[in-house]
Design an enzyme around this catalytic site. Structure first.
Site, short mmCIF file in Angstrom:
data_model
loop_
_atom_site.label_atom_id
_atom_site.label_comp_id
_atom_site.label_asym_id
_atom_site.label_seq_id
_atom_site.Cartn_x
_atom_site.Cartn_y
_atom_site.Cartn_z
N TRP A 1 -15.27 -1.53 -9.23
CA TRP A 1 -16.54 -2.10 -8.75
C TRP A 1 -16.24 -3.37 -7.96
O TRP A 1 -15.36 -4.15 -8.35
CB TRP A 1 -17.46 -2.40 -9.93
CG TRP A 1 -17.71 -1.17 -10.76
CD1 TRP A 1 -17.16 -0.88 -11.98
CD2 TRP A 1 -18.52 -0.05 -10.40
NE1 TRP A 1 -17.59 0.35 -12.40
CE2 TRP A 1 -18.43 0.89 -11.46
CE3 TRP A 1 -19.31 0.27 -9.29
CZ2 TRP A 1 -19.09 2.12 -11.44
CZ3 TRP A 1 -19.97 1.49 -9.26
CH2 TRP A 1 -19.86 2.39 -10.33
N TYR B 1 -2.78 -0.76 10.51
CA TYR B 1 -2.83 -1.23 9.12
C TYR B 1 -1.49 -0.99 8.42
O TYR B 1 -0.88 -1.92 7.88
CB TYR B 1 -3.96 -0.53 8.35
CG TYR B 1 -3.94 -0.80 6.86
CD1 TYR B 1 -4.33 -2.05 6.36
CD2 TYR B 1 -3.52 0.17 5.95
CE1 TYR B 1 -4.29 -2.31 5.00
CE2 TYR B 1 -3.50 -0.08 4.59
CZ TYR B 1 -3.88 -1.32 4.11
OH TYR B 1 -3.84 -1.57 2.76
N THR C 1 0.81 -1.21 0.00
CA THR C 1 0.00 0.00 0.00
C THR C 1 0.85 1.27 0.00
O THR C 1 1.98 1.27 0.53
CB THR C 1 -0.91 0.00 1.25
OG1 THR C 1 -1.59 1.25 1.33
CG2 THR C 1 -0.13 -0.20 2.55
N ASP C 2 0.27 2.33 -0.55
CA ASP C 2 0.89 3.66 -0.46
C ASP C 2 0.96 4.14 0.99
O ASP C 2 1.76 4.99 1.35
CB ASP C 2 0.12 4.66 -1.33
CG ASP C 2 -1.37 4.71 -1.02
OD1 ASP C 2 -1.85 3.95 -0.13
OD2 ASP C 2 -2.09 5.50 -1.67
N1 LIG Z 1 -8.53 -0.72 -1.79
C1 LIG Z 1 -7.47 0.09 -1.94
O1 LIG Z 1 -7.56 1.17 -2.50
C2 LIG Z 1 -6.12 -0.34 -1.45
C3 LIG Z 1 -5.16 0.65 -1.33
C4 LIG Z 1 -3.86 0.29 -1.01
C5 LIG Z 1 -3.54 -1.04 -0.83
N2 LIG Z 1 -4.50 -1.98 -0.91
C6 LIG Z 1 -4.08 -3.38 -0.74
O2 LIG Z 1 -4.57 -4.11 -1.86
C7 LIG Z 1 -4.86 -5.45 -1.48
C8 LIG Z 1 -6.28 -5.80 -1.85
O3 LIG Z 1 -7.14 -4.88 -1.20
P1 LIG Z 1 -8.72 -4.92 -1.43
O4 LIG Z 1 -9.17 -3.51 -1.38
O5 LIG Z 1 -9.01 -5.75 -2.61
O6 LIG Z 1 -9.16 -5.63 -0.07
P2 LIG Z 1 -10.57 -6.29 0.29
O7 LIG Z 1 -11.60 -5.90 -0.70
O8 LIG Z 1 -10.81 -5.99 1.73
O9 LIG Z 1 -10.25 -7.82 0.13
C9 LIG Z 1 -9.43 -8.49 1.03
C10 LIG Z 1 -9.47 -9.95 0.67
O10 LIG Z 1 -8.65 -10.68 1.59
C11 LIG Z 1 -9.40 -11.82 2.01
N3 LIG Z 1 -8.97 -12.30 3.32
C12 LIG Z 1 -8.90 -11.60 4.48
N4 LIG Z 1 -8.51 -12.41 5.47
C13 LIG Z 1 -8.34 -13.65 4.92
C14 LIG Z 1 -7.97 -14.91 5.43
N5 LIG Z 1 -7.68 -15.09 6.72
N6 LIG Z 1 -7.88 -15.96 4.58
C15 LIG Z 1 -8.18 -15.82 3.28
N7 LIG Z 1 -8.54 -14.64 2.73
C16 LIG Z 1 -8.63 -13.57 3.55
C17 LIG Z 1 -10.83 -11.30 2.06
O11 LIG Z 1 -11.73 -12.37 2.13
P3 LIG Z 1 -13.23 -12.16 2.72
O12 LIG Z 1 -14.05 -11.67 1.57
O13 LIG Z 1 -13.61 -13.50 3.21
O14 LIG Z 1 -13.14 -11.15 3.84
C18 LIG Z 1 -10.88 -10.55 0.74
O15 LIG Z 1 -11.03 -11.43 -0.33
C19 LIG Z 1 -4.57 -5.52 0.03
O16 LIG Z 1 -3.27 -6.01 0.19
C20 LIG Z 1 -4.64 -4.08 0.48
O17 LIG Z 1 -3.83 -3.88 1.61
C21 LIG Z 1 -5.80 -1.67 -1.19
#
Ligand SMILES: NC(=O)c1ccc[n+]([C@@H]2O[C@H](COP(=O)([O-])OP(=O)(O)OC[C@H]3O[C@@H](n4cnc5c(N)ncnc54)[C@H](OP(=O)(O)O)[C@@H]3O)[C@@H](O)[C@H]2O)c1
Length: 325
Positions: free
Chosen positions: A162, A134, A110-111
């Protein structure tokens, strides 16, 4: 390529698995079953002892994109131990299990590893100073990955698109509220580089296919405030932009502190990989085109029947503000 995608029910993981399913042999790992996806999905809780080794043995992928995380900043503050395990420990285990089996790994970070106090954008050579559970656990995850597997890629990202729940990204937040005439606040003092998720997916696959290693910033080329992002969405979708009131994040009372400036430089990515991510308006256009084609309804149709993880970090149904909000 046989590609394993963890977090396949999440915003990034699901879009990545859907977009690559026609091109690669994609297996998505989720805690709960997804309904009728065009890729194979396997139910695994990555926190269970030995789960990572078992899934890699069963699937035998050529490459892994590790998207699973506890990405809800405020829930991470409430459940720091689970956040540490999923954001720091699991990536290290994934990296070492991949290294043992010669599996290519792209780990998503992440940023937010930066404190946001820099005057100007951050490059990969800037020292991260994560604040809050986090960011601290995500940075620990980066370090664990590169220590266990120096050939892995760590991609620092920030994206919108989405999602399965319809409420996972900041883009969806603005569309959902503005479309029904609801007033919202937009932070004027939180700057980021929004990336349309499918543009990010393309760059991640290019990284995966390359021989590069180490840390890369993989974000859109334009830094803007969350308020400006909301206004751009309102204009693109034809909503009333005056519904968005400019506000300081400091006045909002969020549990986890948000860094002010998360502008990232992507020169390393352009130089080493020979690509730049498309500009913001191109990505926004594609986000809007998907909306017009009914993609939000399509992606939500993969929703699992019975949410088993409500309230846990990583849950997409907590209703709390997430990263990106
Ligand atoms: N969204 C952003 O803009 C953003 C920004 C910076 C970095 N990131 C990074 O990008 C990545 C993806 O983010 P996202 O926004 O797609 O996150 P998200 O929508 O919250 O998805 C997280 C995923 O991780 C799964 N997960 C969590 N705990 C788990 C476990 N114990 N075993 C198996 N799966 C598990 C969740 O499953 P469930 O559906 O069962 O909960 C979900 O599929 C992450 O590394 C996040 O830190 C995101």
């Amino acid at each position: 390529m046989r590609l394993l995608v963890t977090g396949a029910s999440g915003l990034l993981g699901l879009n990545l698995a859907l977009e690559t399913a026609g091109l690669h042999d994609v297996i998505g790992v989720c805690r709960r079953a997804l309904a009728s996806t065009p890729f194979e999905s396997r139910q695994t809780d990555l926190l269970e002892a030995g789960a990572i080794g078992r899934v890699l043995e069963a699937v035998r992928p050529a490459a892994v994109v590790h998207c699973a995380a506890a990405a809800d900043l405020d829930l991470c503050e409430r459940y720091p131990e689970i956040a540490r395990r999923i954001n720091a420990e699991v990536p290290g285990q994934m990296a070492s299990e991949c290294s043992l089996r010669n599996i290519r790994l792209v780990h998503i970070s992440t940023d937010a590893v930066f404190d946001g106090l820099k005057d100007g954008s951050y490059s990969e050579t800037d020292e991260p100073r994560p604040g809050g559970v986090y960011a601290t656990t995500k940075y620990a995850g980066e370090q664990a990955v590169l220590q266990a597997n120096p050939y892995a890629i760590v991609a620092r990202v920030n994206f919108y698109g989405w999602s399965l729940s319809g409420g996972r990204s900041l883009g969806e937040f603005f569309v959902e509220n503005l479309s029904r005439g609801a007033a919202v606040r937009g932070f004027t003092d939180v700057t980021f580089c929004p990336t349309f998720v499918n543009d990010l997916v393309e760059a991640l696959i290019r990284l995966l296919e390359s021989e590069l290693r180490g840390t890369y910033h993989v974000v859109g080329p334009e830094a803007m405030s969350k308020y400006e992002f909301g206004v751009a969405i309102a204009r693109k979708f034809g909503y009333d932009e005056s519904l968005i009131s400019p506000q300081s994040v400091e006045e909002f009372g969020l549990a986890a502190r948000r860094p002010h400036n998360l502008g990232l430089l992507t020169d390393k990515l352009s130089t080493d990989l020979g690509i730049s991510l498309p500009d913001f308006s191109t990505g926004l256009d594609k986000f809007h085109q998907q909306f017009l084609r009914g993609f939000p309804q399509q992606i939500q149709s993969y929703q699992q029947a019975s949410p088993a993880a409500i309230g846990k970090p990583g849950s997409s149904v907590s209703g709390l503000p997430r990263e990106g909000s």
